[in-house]
Design a protein around this motif. Structure first.
Motif, PDB file in Angstrom:
ATOM      1  N   ASP A  74       0.796  -1.206   0.000  1.00 39.12           N
ATOM      2  CA  ASP A  74       0.000   0.000   0.000  1.00 39.12           C
ATOM      3  C   ASP A  74       0.835   1.265   0.000  1.00 39.12           C
ATOM      4  O   ASP A  74       0.511   2.231  -0.673  1.00 39.12           O
ATOM      5  CB  ASP A  74      -0.904  -0.045   1.240  1.00 39.12           C
ATOM      6  N   GLU A 125      -7.785   8.604  -1.084  1.00 40.06           N
ATOM      7  CA  GLU A 125      -8.417   7.364  -0.632  1.00 40.06           C
ATOM      8  C   GLU A 125      -9.935   7.459  -0.720  1.00 40.06           C
ATOM      9  O   GLU A 125     -10.606   6.527  -1.184  1.00 40.06           O
ATOM     10  CB  GLU A 125      -7.974   7.051   0.793  1.00 40.06           C
ATOM     11  N   ALA A 138     -11.049   7.418  -4.524  1.00 38.80           N
ATOM     12  CA  ALA A 138     -11.022   6.087  -5.136  1.00 38.80           C
ATOM     13  C   ALA A 138     -12.169   5.226  -4.619  1.00 38.80           C
ATOM     14  O   ALA A 138     -12.852   4.542  -5.392  1.00 38.80           O
ATOM     15  CB  ALA A 138      -9.679   5.414  -4.875  1.00 38.80           C
ATOM     16  N   VAL A 182     -12.063  -1.611  -5.489  1.00 42.71           N
ATOM     17  CA  VAL A 182     -10.742  -0.986  -5.590  1.00 42.71           C
ATOM     18  C   VAL A 182      -9.688  -1.920  -5.019  1.00 42.71           C
ATOM     19  O   VAL A 182      -9.872  -2.503  -3.948  1.00 42.71           O
ATOM     20  CB  VAL A 182     -10.724   0.359  -4.830  1.00 42.71           C
ATOM     21  N   GLN A 230      -3.855  -0.417  -4.382  1.00 43.14           N
ATOM     22  CA  GLN A 230      -3.542   0.995  -4.173  1.00 43.14           C
ATOM     23  C   GLN A 230      -2.052   1.184  -3.886  1.00 43.14           C
ATOM     24  O   GLN A 230      -1.474   0.461  -3.088  1.00 43.14           O
ATOM     25  CB  GLN A 230      -4.352   1.566  -3.003  1.00 43.14           C
ATOM     26  N   GLN A 231      -1.452   2.156  -4.551  1.00 44.03           N
ATOM     27  CA  GLN A 231      -0.086   2.564  -4.265  1.00 44.03           C
ATOM     28  C   GLN A 231      -0.017   4.085  -4.240  1.00 44.03           C
ATOM     29  O   GLN A 231      -0.755   4.758  -4.964  1.00 44.03           O
ATOM     30  CB  GLN A 231       0.891   2.016  -5.310  1.00 44.03           C
ATOM     31  N   MET A 261      -1.600   8.763  -6.432  1.00 46.13           N
ATOM     32  CA  MET A 261      -2.124   7.421  -6.143  1.00 46.13           C
ATOM     33  C   MET A 261      -2.439   6.723  -7.451  1.00 46.13           C
ATOM     34  O   MET A 261      -2.893   7.350  -8.418  1.00 46.13           O
ATOM     35  CB  MET A 261      -3.391   7.531  -5.294  1.00 46.13           C
ATOM     36  N   THR A 262      -2.214   5.422  -7.484  1.00 49.98           N
ATOM     37  CA  THR A 262      -2.685   4.592  -8.599  1.00 49.98           C
ATOM     38  C   THR A 262      -3.391   3.381  -8.017  1.00 49.98           C
ATOM     39  O   THR A 262      -3.055   2.911  -6.919  1.00 49.98           O
ATOM     40  CB  THR A 262      -1.526   4.173  -9.522  1.00 49.98           C
ATOM     41  N   TRP A 263      -4.381   2.885  -8.735  1.00 49.54           N
ATOM     42  CA  TRP A 263      -5.146   1.741  -8.247  1.00 49.54           C
ATOM     43  C   TRP A 263      -5.865   1.080  -9.409  1.00 49.54           C
ATOM     44  O   TRP A 263      -5.946   1.616 -10.517  1.00 49.54           O
ATOM     45  CB  TRP A 263      -6.149   2.184  -7.181  1.00 49.54           C
TER      46      TRP A 263
END
Length: 221
Positions: A23, A135, A138, A145, A148-149, A163-165
């Motif tokens: 995460d 957060e 998303a 979802v 998450q990073q 953020m990417t997810w």
């Protein structure tokens, strides 16, 4: 939201109904404050070159009335997102302009130029921390979802969180879509710049304009 509905939502906004690990892992080369992260491939694709600029938007009185300015990709146009009129339109607009504690402020559309689109959202709680805003954003999609990073970096003249997810519609048989969003704080307001690969676009269609916009963030003149 199913595939047809998501496509309709996108079309409505455009046509003017509304005007790699855990995460917290940051990939090598993307330490906090790094102005030029180089994490090639999944999930950040930093090797994608920013688009060529053609004008800027942002600031009071602009088509994107937010407290930052940013460059527009050639062939892309910004348009303010306004609440629709009428009782039915108001109900529809609430669903389309509110997401996870944010409200859509403008859309930057590149579909006429063969690209995708990105939207700028303002946090309903202006001073919410960037990561918390991301957060909530998303999670507010209504989709499942995962993956998450996050990473902290320098974007233009601001310190930001990105953020990417992956998002999957639990009601549709489709592959997970890769999403990217960046949160920035300016003039007491937390903003979220968001983009995803979309239904008929790929990362090479949407990331160049997104990279150009976020790397050129500046205080409006």
């Amino acid at each position: 939201m199913d595939t047809r509905t998501r496509f309709a939502v996108s079309a409505a906004l455009t046509l003017g109904l509304l005007a790699g690990c855990g995460d917290d892992a940051a990939p090598a080369g993307s330490a906090a404050g790094d102005p030029a992260p180089q994490a090639t491939g999944e999930p950040w694709y930093d090797e994608v070159t920013p688009a060529s600029a053609s004008g800027t938007t942002g600031g009071a009185g602009s088509p994107c009335p937010v407290p930052v300015s940013f460059p527009l990709a050639d062939g892309w146009t910004a348009k303010a997102i306004e609440p629709p009129k009428g009782e039915l339109a108001e109900l529809l607009g609430e669903a389309l302009t509110k997401r996870g504690g944010t409200t859509a402020r403008c859309e930057v559309d590149g579909r006429p130029a063969g690209g995708g689109f990105l939207r700028v959202w303002a946090a309903d709680t202006p001073t919410v921390a960037p990561r918390a805003a991301l957060e909530g954003f998303a999670a507010g999609s209504g989709e499942t979802v995962s993956g998450q990073q996050f990473r902290d970096l320098r974007a233009g003249s601001f310190d930001v969180t990105e953020m990417t997810w992956l998002a999957t519609n639990p009601l549709a048989e489709e592959e997970a879509a890769r999403n990217w969003a960046l949160a920035v704080q300016s003039a007491g307001q937390t903003l979220v710049f968001a983009v995803n690969e979309g239904l008929i676009t790929e990362r090479t269609d949407v990331l160049p304009a997104y990279r150009l916009a976020v790397r050129g963030l500046a205080a409006p003149g």
